[in-house]
Design a protein around this motif. Sequence first.
Motif, mmCIF file in Angstrom:
data_model
loop_
_atom_site.group_PDB
_atom_site.id
_atom_site.type_symbol
_atom_site.label_atom_id
_atom_site.label_comp_id
_atom_site.label_asym_id
_atom_site.label_seq_id
_atom_site.Cartn_x
_atom_site.Cartn_y
_atom_site.Cartn_z
ATOM 1 N N ARG A 47 -22.190 98.664 -25.872
ATOM 2 C CA ARG A 47 -22.371 99.513 -24.797
ATOM 3 C C ARG A 47 -23.840 99.863 -24.494
ATOM 4 N NH1 ARG A 47 -23.611 104.622 -24.102
ATOM 5 N NH2 ARG A 47 -23.545 105.088 -26.147
ATOM 6 N N SER A 48 -24.679 100.175 -25.366
ATOM 7 C CA SER A 48 -25.876 100.754 -25.007
ATOM 8 C C SER A 48 -26.850 99.537 -24.817
ATOM 9 C CB SER A 48 -26.449 101.603 -26.089
ATOM 10 O OG SER A 48 -26.412 101.013 -27.104
ATOM 11 N N HIS A 49 -26.774 98.507 -25.597
ATOM 12 C CA HIS A 49 -27.613 97.428 -25.657
ATOM 13 C C HIS A 49 -27.359 95.907 -24.748
ATOM 14 C CE1 HIS A 49 -30.350 99.482 -28.163
ATOM 15 N NE2 HIS A 49 -29.296 99.999 -28.941
ATOM 16 N N GLY A 50 -25.920 96.020 -24.571
ATOM 17 C CA GLY A 50 -25.286 94.686 -24.044
ATOM 18 C C GLY A 50 -25.313 93.640 -25.022
ATOM 19 N N VAL A 51 -25.490 93.970 -26.577
ATOM 20 C CA VAL A 51 -25.338 92.932 -27.285
ATOM 21 C C VAL A 51 -24.170 93.042 -28.102
ATOM 22 C CG1 VAL A 51 -26.612 92.061 -29.189
ATOM 23 C CG2 VAL A 51 -27.936 92.651 -27.224
#
Length: 124
Positions: A47-51
């Motif tokens: 959610r926060s890093h897209g990884v």
Amino acid sequence: MDGAELFLAEVAAILRVDSAHLDPDRDLTSQGLDSLMAAQLRQEAQRSHGVLLPIGKILSRATLSELTDQLNTAKQPGDPRSWQTPRRRVRPRPFLRAGRRTRPRPRSDRTPLQPTRNPTSLLP
């Protein structure tokens, strides 16, 4: 706040400890991480890093600094080892037409059910 500090804060929030108490040279399982927390950490990183980090990598003996390094290298474009969030594939659904769910038509070669006799009507 850069990506490493944000990831450290997410790990600390999931483990419910202060980020100063986390040792970056120890693996997360020895610091109290279980499988449910690993799934939550994976979701937060996505959610926060897209990884999308593999849960097996989170639960293995990888240290917190190794996970942070992998998170930072995965965000770089062109890295073959990156775990970017996969794009969702849309598969066609069978019985969807014009946004309405329809059922298959009944076959015409089937005969309709005949009404059964009531067994009490056969008594004298």
